[in-house]
Design a protein around this motif. Structure first.
Motif, PDB file in Angstrom:
ATOM      1  N   GLN A 115     -14.103  17.052  11.498  1.00 32.64           N
ATOM      2  CA  GLN A 115     -15.438  16.464  11.461  1.00 32.64           C
ATOM      3  C   GLN A 115     -16.458  17.472  10.921  1.00 32.64           C
ATOM      4  OE1 GLN A 115     -16.339  13.204  12.095  1.00 32.64           O
ATOM      5  NE2 GLN A 115     -18.232  13.945  11.148  1.00 32.64           N
ATOM      6  N   PHE A 116     -16.310  18.722  11.283  1.00 34.92           N
ATOM      7  CA  PHE A 116     -17.194  19.759  10.753  1.00 34.92           C
ATOM      8  C   PHE A 116     -17.055  19.855   9.237  1.00 34.92           C
ATOM      9  CE2 PHE A 116     -17.738  24.132   9.289  1.00 34.92           C
ATOM     10  CZ  PHE A 116     -19.019  24.417   9.735  1.00 34.92           C
ATOM     11  N   GLU A 117     -15.832  19.813   8.745  1.00 31.43           N
ATOM     12  CA  GLU A 117     -15.612  19.879   7.297  1.00 31.43           C
ATOM     13  C   GLU A 117     -16.220  18.679   6.591  1.00 31.43           C
ATOM     14  OE1 GLU A 117     -11.698  20.984   5.946  1.00 31.43           O
ATOM     15  OE2 GLU A 117     -11.201  21.798   7.907  1.00 31.43           O
ATOM     16  N   ARG A 118     -16.096  17.500   7.188  1.00 35.94           N
ATOM     17  CA  ARG A 118     -16.687  16.308   6.571  1.00 35.94           C
ATOM     18  C   ARG A 118     -18.213  16.407   6.541  1.00 35.94           C
ATOM     19  NH1 ARG A 118     -12.309  13.533   9.271  1.00 35.94           N
ATOM     20  NH2 ARG A 118     -13.598  13.251  11.125  1.00 35.94           N
ATOM     21  N   ASP A 119     -18.789  16.872   7.645  1.00 40.80           N
ATOM     22  CA  ASP A 119     -20.242  17.032   7.680  1.00 40.80           C
ATOM     23  C   ASP A 119     -20.717  18.068   6.667  1.00 40.80           C
ATOM     24  OD1 ASP A 119     -20.538  15.134   9.653  1.00 40.80           O
ATOM     25  OD2 ASP A 119     -20.505  16.581  11.305  1.00 40.80           O
ATOM     26  N   LEU A 120     -19.958  19.132   6.529  1.00 38.03           N
ATOM     27  CA  LEU A 120     -20.317  20.162   5.558  1.00 38.03           C
ATOM     28  C   LEU A 120     -20.282  19.608   4.141  1.00 38.03           C
ATOM     29  CD1 LEU A 120     -21.020  23.102   4.978  1.00 38.03           C
ATOM     30  CD2 LEU A 120     -18.579  23.645   5.034  1.00 38.03           C
ATOM     31  N   HIS A 121     -19.284  18.782   3.856  1.00 36.76           N
ATOM     32  CA  HIS A 121     -19.201  18.153   2.535  1.00 36.76           C
ATOM     33  C   HIS A 121     -20.369  17.185   2.316  1.00 36.76           C
ATOM     34  CE1 HIS A 121     -17.407  16.398  -1.062  1.00 36.76           C
ATOM     35  NE2 HIS A 121     -17.559  15.210  -0.527  1.00 36.76           N
ATOM     36  N   GLU A 122     -20.700  16.402   3.330  1.00 41.63           N
ATOM     37  CA  GLU A 122     -21.806  15.458   3.198  1.00 41.63           C
ATOM     38  C   GLU A 122     -23.138  16.183   3.027  1.00 41.63           C
ATOM     39  OE1 GLU A 122     -21.938  12.651   6.342  1.00 41.63           O
ATOM     40  OE2 GLU A 122     -19.913  11.870   5.986  1.00 41.63           O
ATOM     41  N   ALA A 123     -23.315  17.289   3.732  1.00 37.71           N
ATOM     42  CA  ALA A 123     -24.540  18.078   3.582  1.00 37.71           C
ATOM     43  C   ALA A 123     -24.651  18.625   2.170  1.00 37.71           C
ATOM     44  CB  ALA A 123     -24.555  19.210   4.601  1.00 37.71           C
ATOM     45  N   HIS A 124     -23.522  19.081   1.631  1.00 39.65           N
ATOM     46  CA  HIS A 124     -23.492  19.569   0.256  1.00 39.65           C
ATOM     47  C   HIS A 124     -23.896  18.478  -0.729  1.00 39.65           C
ATOM     48  CE1 HIS A 124     -21.145  19.821  -3.548  1.00 39.65           C
ATOM     49  NE2 HIS A 124     -21.616  21.043  -3.564  1.00 39.65           N
ATOM     50  N   GLN A 125     -23.330  17.275  -0.556  1.00 44.44           N
ATOM     51  CA  GLN A 125     -23.626  16.170  -1.456  1.00 44.44           C
ATOM     52  C   GLN A 125     -25.084  15.713  -1.323  1.00 44.44           C
ATOM     53  OE1 GLN A 125     -21.598  14.974  -3.842  1.00 44.44           O
ATOM     54  NE2 GLN A 125     -20.151  16.574  -3.233  1.00 44.44           N
TER      55      GLN A 125
END
Length: 215
Positions: A167-177
């Motif tokens: 979930q942390f990795e997904r949030d990090l990707h979404e924050a990047h996008q």
């Protein structure tokens, strides 16, 4: 079209996201409790202080206890006392805290690098908006999207609660996008500016975007 007030709102949300990102990227390092001091209550020391106590004070204290009348070496072993360690033998506190010597995995290194770049890009964006974009808006309104900054802050807040895992990795990707989208929309908005005074801020935004995409 929006003026300085809308930009102030966006910057406020981005600054809040930046504070959250910095806190998540740089947590407080864990402290180590010394083995010898634990007998007298909790006491925290730096690694250098811990080594000094283990090699000098701890050994001297144990030696005095062994010389005390009415106490045999066997009784010392049953009470939980430890004899001085040889130079090549690992110390108990190091075995009890394996995280202190564990090497970082490649995956963890990549995530930490990605987080670091996100923090850097967010910080740079806030600075460019405050110093370059804000004066332009005082001359000519531009289309802005404050909702994107609100979403960015919400994603960062949710990510900070996870700290690790998928979930942390997904949030990090979404924050990047989301940050990527904010920068791209600002660049497009500057295309309608009536004069060439927008060129420095657009150049700065493109540099931020380039560094962000380098992830």
């Amino acid at each position: 079209m929006a003026g300085p007030a809308a930009l102030f709102v966006s910057i406020g949300h981005q600054a809040g996201a930046l504070r959250t990102l910095r806190a998540a990227a740089d947590p407080h390092p864990p402290r180590t409790q010394t083995f010898s001091a634990s007998r007298f209550g909790p006491a925290w020391h730096s690694p250098g202080e811990e080594t000094e106590m283990s090699e000098s004070g701890g050994a001297q204290e144990l030696e005095e206890e062994r010389k005390a009348p009415g106490k045999s070496p066997k009784e010392g072993e049953e009470s939980g006392d430890l004899s001085p360690l040889s130079p090549g033998e690992p110390r108990p506190e190091r075995l009890a805290w394996p995280g202190l010597v564990r090497r970082e995995t490649l995956r963890e290194t990549a995530l930490r690098s990605k987080m670091s770049r996100l923090v850097e890009a967010t910080s740079w964006l806030v600075q460019v908006e405050q110093t370059l974009l804000l004066p332009l808006l005082q001359q000519h309104p531009l289309p802005l999207h404050p909702k994107d900054s609100i979403e960015f802050r919400n994603i960062c807040s949710h990510m900070a609660l996870q700290r690790e895992g998928q979930q942390f990795e997904r949030d990090l990707h979404e924050a990047h996008q989301c940050l990527k989208s904010i920068i791209e929309k600002l660049i497009c908005s500057l295309a309608v500016f009536p004069s060439d005074s927008y060129i420095p801020v657009r150049s700065a935004l493109r540099q931020i975007l380039q560094n962000l995409l380098a992830m």
